[in-house]
Design an enzyme around this catalytic site. Structure first.
Site, PDB file in Angstrom:
ATOM      1  N   THR A   1       0.848  -1.262  -0.007  1.00  0.00           N
ATOM      2  CA  THR A   1       0.171   0.193  -0.119  1.00  0.00           C
ATOM      3  C   THR A   1       0.592   1.521   0.061  1.00  0.00           C
ATOM      4  OG1 THR A   1      -1.999  -0.793   1.255  1.00  0.00           O
ATOM      5  CG2 THR A   1      -1.961   0.979   1.157  1.00  0.00           C
TER       6      THR A   1
ATOM      7  N   LYS B   1       2.379 -12.219   8.486  1.00  0.00           N
ATOM      8  CA  LYS B   1       1.239 -11.176   7.666  1.00  0.00           C
ATOM      9  C   LYS B   1       0.714 -12.078   7.062  1.00  0.00           C
ATOM     10  CE  LYS B   1      -0.657  -7.500   5.618  1.00  0.00           C
ATOM     11  NZ  LYS B   1       0.389  -5.845   4.625  1.00  0.00           N
TER      12      LYS B   1
ATOM     13  N   TYR C   1       5.368 -12.029   5.124  1.00  0.00           N
ATOM     14  CA  TYR C   1       4.769 -11.800   4.318  1.00  0.00           C
ATOM     15  C   TYR C   1       4.234 -12.758   3.452  1.00  0.00           C
ATOM     16  CZ  TYR C   1       1.238  -7.760   2.115  1.00  0.00           C
ATOM     17  OH  TYR C   1       0.146  -7.194   1.463  1.00  0.00           O
TER      18      TYR C   1
ATOM     19  N   VAL D   1      -2.475  -6.098   9.855  1.00  0.00           N
ATOM     20  CA  VAL D   1      -1.763  -5.034   9.402  1.00  0.00           C
ATOM     21  C   VAL D   1      -2.468  -4.640   7.814  1.00  0.00           C
ATOM     22  CG1 VAL D   1       0.342  -4.686   7.818  1.00  0.00           C
ATOM     23  CG2 VAL D   1       0.612  -6.344   9.414  1.00  0.00           C
TER      24      VAL D   1
END
Length: 296
Positions: free
Chosen positions: A50, A166, A138, A206
């Site tokens: 993001t 995550k 991630y 997150v």
């Protein structure tokens, strides 16, 4: 459920504010950090998906870490995304992130070149061995093309500094196996599934919607901690319009920046190509969703 985390528990994958000409807006970044800290965050992820990390230069990425670390001033964790599909590049960025003030690292699986699972393990170990910072893996195969297999996560969990995941893979049963076999801390990486992940034993989130709903996610985490699932469900359901508007209308970074402009936190919703700003009809959906969720 462990409630201790070196990354914090309520984190947002922060956008990279930009001026109208596409350059980084560092003053806007400082205002955004203050906004996040005032709205329930104890951790901030910099240079994630993001944050448009793919379109930032290395120097810009490190400048973002530096500015955020200075603005946070110890009040929250600063987790720097250092993922790359070249291991040597990730190792270099990890070292630079340490120097810029990061307190943790976010490491996505290498994208495009699709390594084998042994290659993925070697990549992660190389980065984890290169600094003293804790590492959050991630797992987002929809973007990278390569998942962290259950056996891979179990193997990586043996490393002292690989301590969290995550999850944006969306396989709760596979992750349940990892939670049962390791001490890895899990974080929801998808706003639509934050409550289910917390119920399974994740320690936090997150978020993207956390740009505008940090207090709500902090309240959700606190409610689950005390076993108050009714309150957590109520928050989850109230956020549905906002989550749909930000995450399902076009693309998360585009809509998160537009939402922050609506709230007056940043001045411009500028994104870098290949992303483009929201058309008027998307902004109408966004405003309606924020209002229905009580965020605007």
């Amino acid at each position: 459920m462990s409630t201790s985390s070196p990354f914090g528990r309520v984190l947002t994958a922060m956008v990279s504010p930009m001026k109208a000409d596409g350059s980084l807006d560092l003053e806007g970044t400082r205002r955004l950090v203050a906004h996040l800290l005032d709205h329930g965050h104890d951790g901030i992820v910099v240079n994630g998906t993001t944050g448009e990390a793919a379109t930032l230069s290395d120097d810009e990425s490190i400048e973002m870490v530096r500015v955020v670390a200075e603005a946070v001033d110890g009040a929250a964790a600063v987790v720097a995304g250092v993922g790359s599909n070249a291991t040597a590049h990730s190792v270099e960025m990890a070292a630079r992130a340490v120097d810029a003030g990061a307190t943790g690292l976010l490491l996505v699986s290498p994208y495009y070149n699709k390594p084998t699972q042994p290659g993925l393990v070697a990549h992660c170990l190389a980065v984890a061995d290169s600094t003293d910072l804790p590492v959050m893996l991630y797992d987002i195969p929809g973007r990278t093309g390569i998942p962290f297999d259950t056996a891979t996560l179990v193997e990586l969990a043996a490393h002292d500094r690989i301590v969290a995941v995550k999850d944006a893979k969306g396989d709760p049963w596979a992750s349940t196996h990892v939670l049962a076999e390791t001490d890895l801390l899990y974080f929801s990486g998808d706003d639509a599934t934050t409550l289910p992940w917390l119920a399974l034993g994740a320690v936090g989130t997150v978020s993207v919607v956390g740009h505008v709903a940090g207090k709500e996610y902090a309240a959700m985490v606190a409610a689950v901690d005390r076993g108050d699932l009714a309150t957590a469900r109520d928050i989850h359901r109230r956020l549905v319009p906002a989550v749909d508007a930000i995450m399902s209308t076009s693309q998360g970074a585009i809509m998160a920046k537009a939402a922050l402009v609506e709230l007056g936190v940043i001045d411009h919703a500028t994104v870098r190509l290949p992303l483009v700003e929201s058309p008027p009809e998307h902004l109408d959906i966004l405003r309606a969703g924020l209002k229905e969720s009580g965020l605007l």
